[in-house]
Design a protein around this motif. Structure first.
Motif, PDB file in Angstrom:
ATOM      1  N   MET A 166      41.081  57.504  58.926  1.00 29.90           N
ATOM      2  CA  MET A 166      40.409  57.399  57.637  1.00 29.90           C
ATOM      3  C   MET A 166      41.300  58.039  56.577  1.00 29.90           C
ATOM      4  N   THR A 167      41.505  57.330  55.482  1.00 28.75           N
ATOM      5  CA  THR A 167      42.375  57.834  54.417  1.00 28.75           C
ATOM      6  C   THR A 167      41.626  57.813  53.090  1.00 28.75           C
ATOM      7  N   LEU A 168      41.608  58.956  52.438  1.00 26.93           N
ATOM      8  CA  LEU A 168      40.944  59.107  51.150  1.00 26.93           C
ATOM      9  C   LEU A 168      41.976  59.406  50.072  1.00 26.93           C
ATOM     10  N   ASN A 169      41.790  58.839  48.902  1.00 26.68           N
ATOM     11  CA  ASN A 169      42.679  59.195  47.803  1.00 26.68           C
ATOM     12  C   ASN A 169      42.053  60.328  46.987  1.00 26.68           C
ATOM     13  N   ASN A 226      36.863  61.781  66.538  1.00 28.74           N
ATOM     14  CA  ASN A 226      38.152  61.085  66.411  1.00 28.74           C
ATOM     15  C   ASN A 226      38.213  60.215  65.167  1.00 28.74           C
ATOM     16  N   LEU A 227      37.081  59.628  64.780  1.00 34.80           N
ATOM     17  CA  LEU A 227      37.061  58.760  63.605  1.00 34.80           C
ATOM     18  C   LEU A 227      36.805  59.527  62.313  1.00 34.80           C
ATOM     19  N   LEU A 228      36.417  60.799  62.411  1.00 38.37           N
ATOM     20  CA  LEU A 228      36.218  61.616  61.221  1.00 38.37           C
ATOM     21  C   LEU A 228      37.488  62.342  60.793  1.00 38.37           C
ATOM     22  N   ARG A 229      38.512  62.300  61.618  1.00 41.72           N
ATOM     23  CA  ARG A 229      39.781  62.912  61.229  1.00 41.72           C
ATOM     24  C   ARG A 229      40.343  62.162  60.031  1.00 41.72           C
ATOM     25  N   VAL A 230      40.930  62.897  59.108  1.00 40.23           N
ATOM     26  CA  VAL A 230      41.186  62.308  57.799  1.00 40.23           C
ATOM     27  C   VAL A 230      42.589  62.612  57.299  1.00 40.23           C
ATOM     28  N   ASN A 231      43.149  61.637  56.579  1.00 39.76           N
ATOM     29  CA  ASN A 231      44.371  61.808  55.797  1.00 39.76           C
ATOM     30  C   ASN A 231      44.022  61.701  54.321  1.00 39.76           C
ATOM     31  N   PHE A 232      44.888  62.257  53.475  1.00 40.19           N
ATOM     32  CA  PHE A 232      44.739  62.122  52.029  1.00 40.19           C
ATOM     33  C   PHE A 232      46.006  61.496  51.470  1.00 40.19           C
ATOM     34  N   ALA A 233      45.878  60.305  50.923  1.00 43.75           N
ATOM     35  CA  ALA A 233      47.031  59.574  50.403  1.00 43.75           C
ATOM     36  C   ALA A 233      46.533  58.504  49.438  1.00 43.75           C
ATOM     37  N   PRO A 234      47.375  58.077  48.486  1.00 49.51           N
ATOM     38  CA  PRO A 234      46.946  57.044  47.529  1.00 49.51           C
ATOM     39  C   PRO A 234      46.964  55.642  48.095  1.00 49.51           C
ATOM     40  N   GLY A 293      35.914  63.632  54.650  1.00 51.36           N
ATOM     41  CA  GLY A 293      36.857  64.639  54.196  1.00 51.36           C
ATOM     42  C   GLY A 293      37.078  65.732  55.221  1.00 51.36           C
ATOM     43  N   LYS A 294      37.739  66.798  54.805  1.00 49.76           N
ATOM     44  CA  LYS A 294      38.103  67.870  55.724  1.00 49.76           C
ATOM     45  C   LYS A 294      36.892  68.561  56.322  1.00 49.76           C
ATOM     46  N   CYS A 295      35.836  68.725  55.526  1.00 46.63           N
ATOM     47  CA  CYS A 295      34.650  69.419  56.030  1.00 46.63           C
ATOM     48  C   CYS A 295      34.009  68.659  57.182  1.00 46.63           C
ATOM     49  N   ALA A 296      33.841  67.352  57.027  1.00 48.87           N
ATOM     50  CA  ALA A 296      33.246  66.559  58.107  1.00 48.87           C
ATOM     51  C   ALA A 296      34.120  66.589  59.345  1.00 48.87           C
ATOM     52  N   ASP A 297      35.419  66.522  59.147  1.00 52.26           N
ATOM     53  CA  ASP A 297      36.375  66.606  60.251  1.00 52.26           C
ATOM     54  C   ASP A 297      36.187  67.920  61.006  1.00 52.26           C
ATOM     55  N   ARG A 298      36.197  69.027  60.282  1.00 55.03           N
ATOM     56  CA  ARG A 298      36.111  70.343  60.918  1.00 55.03           C
ATOM     57  C   ARG A 298      34.730  70.610  61.505  1.00 55.03           C
ATOM     58  N   ILE A 299      33.684  70.129  60.846  1.00 53.15           N
ATOM     59  CA  ILE A 299      32.326  70.346  61.340  1.00 53.15           C
ATOM     60  C   ILE A 299      32.164  69.810  62.756  1.00 53.15           C
ATOM     61  N   MET A 300      32.748  68.641  63.020  1.00 45.18           N
ATOM     62  CA  MET A 300      32.564  68.002  64.325  1.00 45.18           C
ATOM     63  C   MET A 300      33.681  68.309  65.321  1.00 45.18           C
ATOM     64  N   SER A 301      34.716  69.026  64.895  1.00 45.29           N
ATOM     65  CA  SER A 301      35.889  69.218  65.738  1.00 45.29           C
ATOM     66  C   SER A 301      35.616  70.033  66.999  1.00 45.29           C
ATOM     67  N   LYS A 302      34.626  70.928  66.948  1.00 42.30           N
ATOM     68  CA  LYS A 302      34.358  71.784  68.101  1.00 42.30           C
ATOM     69  C   LYS A 302      33.099  71.380  68.858  1.00 42.30           C
ATOM     70  N   THR A 303      32.631  70.175  68.603  1.00 40.54           N
ATOM     71  CA  THR A 303      31.440  69.678  69.287  1.00 40.54           C
ATOM     72  C   THR A 303      31.855  68.758  70.432  1.00 40.54           C
ATOM     73  N   PRO A 304      30.953  68.473  71.353  1.00 44.20           N
ATOM     74  CA  PRO A 304      31.298  67.570  72.455  1.00 44.20           C
ATOM     75  C   PRO A 304      31.317  66.097  72.071  1.00 44.20           C
ATOM     76  N   ALA A 305      30.932  65.754  70.846  1.00 44.04           N
ATOM     77  CA  ALA A 305      30.917  64.345  70.403  1.00 44.04           C
ATOM     78  C   ALA A 305      32.323  63.938  69.985  1.00 44.04           C
ATOM     79  N   LYS A 306      33.233  63.880  70.957  1.00 43.93           N
ATOM     80  CA  LYS A 306      34.657  63.680  70.685  1.00 43.93           C
ATOM     81  C   LYS A 306      34.964  62.300  70.108  1.00 43.93           C
ATOM     82  N   LYS A 307      34.282  61.275  70.571  1.00 42.97           N
ATOM     83  CA  LYS A 307      34.560  59.929  70.072  1.00 42.97           C
ATOM     84  C   LYS A 307      34.169  59.808  68.599  1.00 42.97           C
TER      85      LYS A 307
END
Length: 495
Positions: A281-284, A263-271, A246-260
């Motif tokens: 990654m897409t979550l409903n 990239n996979l923690l970035r998230v969309n929300f859609a059914p 979700g958004k928290c995991a995305d943001r938690i890692m966004s400013k760290t050097p573990a870029k790869k």
């Protein structure tokens, strides 16, 4: 451990499908194997997320004695993630003045309702057998998990339209054989994560919200991770594991050097996602409505006790699942005067009516509650307001980051063939990721992902004495694929 050491030996299995290195206890549950390599100081691990994946990963890490894991969970009362339950003894939050007199008459699950043991995960099958023996989980009585559909629904749209006019619906059992066994937590689905934690030597910090903006910082000076919450330092850790999404995991890692990893923690929300799986990654999202009715209500009449405990709703677009909590959890109280039911919305419905999940506005609560109850009436062809007018009490919750509708599928072999690593790991920065979205959208998928990450971390630390030329980052090469079960049922982790 230093970054240079981590650059060696961190991708032991990056170029091949995951291979188990576990031993097995007398109870049948595997634990990471011990090592004969020289003693080294145990490494501290911060596991962010106390759902099934995080608790399982921490349990297996702690069993090895090479790691000292601490799980940080946001749950106010206890861990669990999707396997959460409300219990009669639960105290309301300080800012919640509602007492829920009738809903407190029963245990109820407001998210995951069903556990199965996928055949492709033999370790998890053994764990399920152990939980059943210990009384932590119970089988749904045969024939009580059903599909709710219009009569003759396989005979085409015209027949379905006729059914609508004639008022026909059918309840079709789906747990009708030993090959389709389904379970629920004997004292609520929340008893499953509590059992994992009880069987673990890992520490648990409850009601802790690691800040998404600056709660996780990588310290280049010592190659360690600093965790913060509410402006206070939680600790300095050798490694971290991200065990939520979700958004928290995305943001938690966004400013760290573990870029790869990020990239996979970035998230969309859609059914839903495109047939090829989508790029992220897409979550409903799903609404969960629990409501109390007097005994001998209309639901009790049209869905008899001996034939229905819960079911997937296939004939009403606003709904996906209906469950009677009192039939599961108060079978020994036949004279109980209140029944508690839970209905889960469809993902398209939740998207259409989405609101801030932490503070749902009163008008949204009233409107969504009304629409979901109307959906139940339509699905079961009962007269309008027959159920609505009988409701004694209700509680609505928006499950904002509910179920992954796509799953990450790694490519790890030399010929780029697909494999099921089931986790991510960055050995340069000492960070791992586990969760059902990395393997299968189910409770079993989450448990297996956590186990596999723990075993990989154990194997990597044991192999660290051996130089290698393999890459330091594991699992990041691949593509998302659509989760068939999540797309079909709308609530994939529950089926």
């Amino acid at each position: 451990m230093t970054g240079s050491k981590q650059a060696r030996g961190r991708a032991l299995q990056a170029a091949k499908p995951f291979a188990s290195i576990s031993s097995t206890t007398s109870s049948g549950t595997s634990v990471p194997s011990s090592s004969s390599s020289p003693y080294r100081q145990p490494e501290s691990v911060a596991v962010i997320g106390g759902g099934i994946a995080g608790l399982t990963c921490a349990k297996f890490l702690a069993a090895n004695n090479r790691f000292v894991p601490t799980v940080f969970d946001t749950g106010r009362l206890r861990p669990g993630g999707r396997c959460s339950s409300r219990w009669p003894t639960d105290k309301p939050a300080d800012d919640d003045s509602r007492s829920y007199k009738y809903l407190k008459s029963s245990i109820f699950d407001h998210a995951a309702q069903i556990l199965v043991a996928p055949r492709q995960f033999p370790e998890f099958q053994r764990q399920v057998e152990e939980w059943e023996t210990e009384g932590i989980i119970s089988k749904y009585p045969e024939g009580t998990v059903c599909n709710i559909a219009d009569k003759n629904y396989q005979r085409g749209k015209q027949q379905q339209q006729n059914d609508k006019k004639s008022g026909g619906f059918a309840v079709r059992p789906i747990n009708t054989s030993k090959k389709n066994v389904m379970y629920y937590g004997t004292e609520g689905m929340g008893s499953i994560p509590l059992a994992i934690q009880k069987d673990s030597r890992a520490s648990l910090e409850q009601d802790v919200w690691v800040s998404p903006s600056n709660g996780v910082r990588y310290q280049n000076s010592n190659n360690k991770w600093k965790l913060q919450a509410n402006g206070q330092t939680l600790g300095i850790f050798d490694r971290i594991v991200i065990a939520h999404n979700g958004k928290c995991a995305d943001r938690i890692m966004s400013k760290t050097p573990a870029k790869k990893i990020h990239n996979l923690l970035r998230v969309n929300f859609a059914p839903r996602v495109p047939p090829q799986g989508g790029k992220r990654m897409t979550l409903n999202s799903i609404y969960s409505l629990t409501f109390a009715l007097p005994k001998n209500n209309m639901l009790d009449q049209v869905l008899p006790n001996n034939k229905f405990y819960c079911g997937f709703v296939q004939n009403e677009p606003t709904l996906r699942f209906l469950s009677c909590q009192t039939r599961k959890y108060q079978q020994d109280k036949p004279d109980e005067e209140v029944q508690v039911w839970t209905v889960l919305s469809s993902a398209p419905f939740a998207k259409k009516h989405k609101a801030p999940q932490e503070f749902l506005p009163n008008d949204v609560v009233e409107n969504v509650t009304q629409l979901l109850l109307q959906g139940v009436e339509k699905s079961l062809y009962v007269e309008t307001n027959t159920i609505i007018d009988s409701v004694l009490e209700s509680r609505l919750q928006l499950w904002g980051a509910a179920v992954p509708v796509n799953v990450w599928e790694q490519q790890g072999n030399a010929d780029n063939s697909k494999c099921s690593t089931g986790f991510l790991h960055d050995g340069d920065h000492n960070v791992g990721v586990c969760g059902d979205w990395l393997l299968e959208a189910s409770i079993g998928g989450a448990w297996e992902s956590g186990r596999r990450l723990a075993e990989y971390m154990v194997s990597a630390i044991e192999e660290d004495q051996q130089p290698t030329t393999t890459a330091a980052v594991v699992g990041v090469k691949g593509a998302f694929r659509m989760s068939q079960q999540a797309m079909k049922a709308g609530i994939g982790s529950l089926t």
